[in-house]
Design a protein around this motif. Structure first.
Motif, PDB file in Angstrom:
ATOM      1  N   GLU A   1       0.852  -1.184   0.000  1.00 29.05           N
ATOM      2  CA  GLU A   1       0.000   0.000   0.000  1.00 29.05           C
ATOM      3  C   GLU A   1       0.892   1.239   0.000  1.00 29.05           C
ATOM      4  O   GLU A   1       1.851   1.319   0.779  1.00 29.05           O
ATOM      5  CB  GLU A   1      -0.893  -0.001   1.249  1.00 29.05           C
ATOM      6  N   VAL A   2       0.572   2.178  -0.864  1.00 21.91           N
ATOM      7  CA  VAL A   2       1.332   3.427  -0.923  1.00 21.91           C
ATOM      8  C   VAL A   2       0.404   4.554  -0.496  1.00 21.91           C
ATOM      9  O   VAL A   2      -0.682   4.718  -1.059  1.00 21.91           O
ATOM     10  CB  VAL A   2       1.862   3.686  -2.346  1.00 21.91           C
ATOM     11  N   VAL A   3       0.818   5.294   0.520  1.00 26.64           N
ATOM     12  CA  VAL A   3       0.017   6.412   1.019  1.00 26.64           C
ATOM     13  C   VAL A   3       0.810   7.693   0.786  1.00 26.64           C
ATOM     14  O   VAL A   3       1.970   7.802   1.217  1.00 26.64           O
ATOM     15  CB  VAL A   3      -0.287   6.241   2.533  1.00 26.64           C
TER      16      VAL A   3
ATOM     17  N   TYR B   1      -3.587   6.655  -8.748  1.00 27.69           N
ATOM     18  CA  TYR B   1      -4.242   5.421  -8.294  1.00 27.69           C
ATOM     19  C   TYR B   1      -4.041   5.246  -6.781  1.00 27.69           C
ATOM     20  O   TYR B   1      -4.983   4.925  -6.046  1.00 27.69           O
ATOM     21  CB  TYR B   1      -3.675   4.223  -9.072  1.00 27.69           C
ATOM     22  N   PHE B   2      -2.804   5.470  -6.318  1.00 27.88           N
ATOM     23  CA  PHE B   2      -2.532   5.314  -4.886  1.00 27.88           C
ATOM     24  C   PHE B   2      -3.373   6.309  -4.071  1.00 27.88           C
ATOM     25  O   PHE B   2      -3.901   5.962  -3.019  1.00 27.88           O
ATOM     26  CB  PHE B   2      -1.042   5.510  -4.592  1.00 27.88           C
ATOM     27  N   ARG B   3      -3.507   7.539  -4.588  1.00 28.34           N
ATOM     28  CA  ARG B   3      -4.309   8.542  -3.864  1.00 28.34           C
ATOM     29  C   ARG B   3      -5.767   8.108  -3.790  1.00 28.34           C
ATOM     30  O   ARG B   3      -6.399   8.158  -2.741  1.00 28.34           O
ATOM     31  CB  ARG B   3      -4.239   9.899  -4.579  1.00 28.34           C
TER      32      ARG B   3
ATOM     33  N   ALA C   1     -10.505   5.998  -0.894  1.00 26.39           N
ATOM     34  CA  ALA C   1     -11.661   5.090  -0.898  1.00 26.39           C
ATOM     35  C   ALA C   1     -11.500   3.942   0.098  1.00 26.39           C
ATOM     36  O   ALA C   1     -12.321   3.023   0.133  1.00 26.39           O
ATOM     37  CB  ALA C   1     -11.827   4.515  -2.301  1.00 26.39           C
ATOM     38  N   LYS C   2     -10.481   4.004   0.925  1.00 23.06           N
ATOM     39  CA  LYS C   2     -10.202   2.880   1.820  1.00 23.06           C
ATOM     40  C   LYS C   2     -11.331   2.712   2.836  1.00 23.06           C
ATOM     41  O   LYS C   2     -11.734   3.683   3.476  1.00 23.06           O
ATOM     42  CB  LYS C   2      -8.892   3.194   2.558  1.00 23.06           C
TER      43      LYS C   2
END
Ligand code: PGA
Length: 260
Positions: free
Chosen positions: A2-4, A246-248, A253-254
């Motif tokens: 996961e990239v935040v 996409y990561f954002r 949407a998590k």
């Protein structure tokens, strides 16, 4: 993985401190792998404020060093044990005895590396390992072309890493050439990896680690093998990521029940 992507180092500190606090509340005797360098400092700041305010106790935790310089005089302020004492132990009100690291003063350094591996294993392994990333893609002090199967061992720093770390020393010539570092495979055994990066100087290394091929040339790319790896970067360090949008959107949407 996961990239935040967070706006800045302060937000990174809050987010990662919340993850660690959650772990420690669930498991008061958690084992934490701590990283040195500038990037994790906001994490220790936020945790320190929680401890000072009585909202968190880390007294039962043990703290494992990721790496350590060889050859600095005992108690040198830039030895990673001294840095961790200053930045982690005092702020988080941990007993000094809770800090465990490789014995870089041992006459037999190879045996000291094996001892450190055993110490980590006997302690039940590391629950959460914080990682910085070098501009050359190192994690710990696993410099480019470190075996992805490597264990704790003696490494020689690259000129680039020595130059990057010279800011912590009065004289750049004082940056040691040799270190003991947990190996890439040792790091991969931690149950949760949290890799942190801030600043444009890390953008290429982050892009290579997250989106590049798995390669010992970029040791941080080994986190691609880990089932629970979280990469927390600021906007500048995310600058080279092709999948940044996409990561954002994924993070936005998590589901609320899903933690990092
Ligand atoms: P830094 O170091 O956090 O000071 O940038 C990271 C590293 O070299 O691993």
């Amino acid at each position: 993985m996961e990239v935040v992507i967070v706006p800045d180092g302060a937000e990174l500190g809050k987010l990662v401190a919340a993850v660690i606090a959650g772990l420690v509340r669930r498991r008061p005797d958690a084992t934490l792998g701590v990283a040195t360098g500038s990037t994790p400092l906001p994490v220790y700041d936020v945790l320190g404020s929680m401890v000072a305010a009585g909202r968190l106790s880390m007294h039962g935790c043990r703290v494992f060093l990721l790496d350590e310089y060889i050859g600095l005089p005992a108690g040198h302020p830039q030895s990673y044990r001294a840095v961790v004492e200053r930045e982690v132990v005092r702020r988080l009100d941990l007993p000094s005895s809770s800090v465990l690291g490789p014995d870089v003063s041992a006459p037999d350094l190879i045996a000291a590396c094996a001892d450190y591996e055993r110490l980590i294993q006997r302690s039940g392994g590391i629950d959460l390992q914080l990682l910085g990333i070098g501009a050359d893609g190192h994690i710990g002090f696993n410099e480019p072309c470190s075996s992805l199967g490597s264990r704790t061992r003696v490494k020689t720093l690259t000129p680039r890493t020595r130059a990057d770390n010279a800011r912590f020393f009065d004289d750049p010539a004082d940056v040691p050439q040799h270190v003991i570092t947990q190996g890439v495979a040792t790091i991969l055994e931690a149950r949760h990896l949290v890799l942190l990066a801030v600043g444009a100087g890390k953008a290429d290394a982050v892009a290579n680690a997250v989106e590049g091929p798995l390669s010992s040339f970029v040791p941080a790319s080994a986190i691609q093998l880990h089932p629970h790896a979280t990469v927390v970067v600021d906007e500048a360090a995310a600058g080279g990521l092709q999948l940044a949008d996409y990561f954002r959107s994924t993070y936005t949407a998590k589901p609320s029940w899903q933690s990092l």
